[in-house]
Design an enzyme around this catalytic site. Structure first.
Site, short mmCIF file in Angstrom:
data_model
loop_
_atom_site.label_atom_id
_atom_site.label_comp_id
_atom_site.label_asym_id
_atom_site.label_seq_id
_atom_site.Cartn_x
_atom_site.Cartn_y
_atom_site.Cartn_z
N HIS A 226 0.89 -1.21 -0.02
CA HIS A 226 -0.16 0.04 -0.07
C HIS A 226 0.69 1.36 -0.07
O HIS A 226 2.04 1.32 0.14
CB HIS A 226 -0.92 0.06 1.16
CG HIS A 226 -0.41 0.20 2.45
ND1 HIS A 226 0.18 1.44 3.04
CD2 HIS A 226 -0.08 -0.80 3.44
CE1 HIS A 226 0.78 1.29 4.27
NE2 HIS A 226 0.84 -0.25 4.50
N CYS A 243 3.75 -4.59 6.59
CA CYS A 243 3.26 -4.26 5.24
C CYS A 243 4.39 -3.83 4.33
O CYS A 243 5.57 -3.59 4.73
CB CYS A 243 2.09 -3.14 5.24
SG CYS A 243 0.54 -3.72 5.84
#
Length: 269
Positions: A226, A243
């Site tokens: 992301h 992430c």
């Protein structure tokens, strides 16, 4: 009545609206005396006099400053890179790295080192640089990609290298796009292996950390690829909670549009 007293009394009656009782010597007796109000003298103009008030003018509004985003910020970063003040890929996000680069340029030019771009600094920068090329504005990546992992050479693959800190979007062995990435810390490491996109969320917000995760593409439990505003602002001084952070918003937005559920993701060293 003595002559002197009579003369003084007549003088008092002729001068004021209110009579003043005067003694023989001409001094007030202090009993029932009413004095007409007097206007105070202006303060002396010596060295103790307060200085005259100066007119204040609001500071000029900056052209760009911390938190600014967009194409102009990307151009600013590319122009600073031409002069050696910005050693990163333009991201279009005005964070601490850009602030430091702007201060360095302002110092060189003898301008106030505010870290925000005023019109004078912007004009000086434009005069000393050329219009950035598309490659300068949107470089593939600041890091060498190297040889693709063999698992990334067939099909449509998001190929993520921890060795080069890059993400490459590979279609049938051809690199369609590449971008800088960062990973989790040693306490929250990004998992390695072969995965697949399970779901996508364009405007995702973490339910655990309550932080924005735009263009999130989840591939392993709560771990996703992301966009990270923090990565765009601070670079590799920070880390994610596991992430894969991307700092180029335009590139991750384009990738989000290309990737579908089930797309293969390879995270390797």
């Amino acid at each position: 009545m003595p002559a002197t007293a009579a003369v003084l009394l007549v003088a008092a009656l002729a001068v004021g609206c209110r009579p003043v009782t005067v003694t023989k010597t001409g001094a007030p007796d202090g009993k029932g005396v009413h004095h007409a109000p007097t206007t105070p003298a202006p303060p002396p103009l010596g060295r103790h006099a307060p200085p005259p008030a100066r007119a204040t003018h609001p500071a000029p509004r900056p052209v760009m400053a911390f938190g600014s985003q967009g194409a102009r910020v990307r151009e600013l970063q590319a122009r600073l890179a031409q002069l050696g003040f910005f050693a990163h890929s333009p991201t279009g996000y005005y964070g601490s790295l850009t602030t430091t680069a702007v201060r360095a340029f302002q110092r060189q030019q003898g301008l106030p080192r505010t870290g925000a771009v005023q019109s004078a600094a912007w004009s000086a920068l434009r005069a000393r640089t050329r219009q950035p090329t598309r490659t300068e504005l949107h470089p593939p990546t600041t890091r060498p990609i190297g040889v693709l992992d063999r698992r990334c050479t067939t099909g449509r693959v998001i190929c993520i290298s921890k060795r080069s800190n890059t993400l490459t979007w590979v279609v049938d062995g051809r690199i369609a796009s590449a971008m800088d990435v960062r990973f989790g810390s040693q306490y929250t490491p990004t998992r390695e292996g072969t995965f697949h996109i399970t779901f996508k969320s364009r405007r995702h917000v973490s339910t655990i950390y309550h932080t924005a995760m735009p263009y999130a593409m989840f591939f392993s439990g709560g771990q996703a690829v992301h966009y990270s505003a923090d990565f765009a602002a601070r670079g590799y001084t920070g880390a994610s909670h596991g992430c894969v952070n991307v700092r180029d918003k335009a590139k991750i937005a384009a990738l989000f549009g290309e990737v579908g559920k089930g797309t293969k993701v390879v995270v390797h060293r």
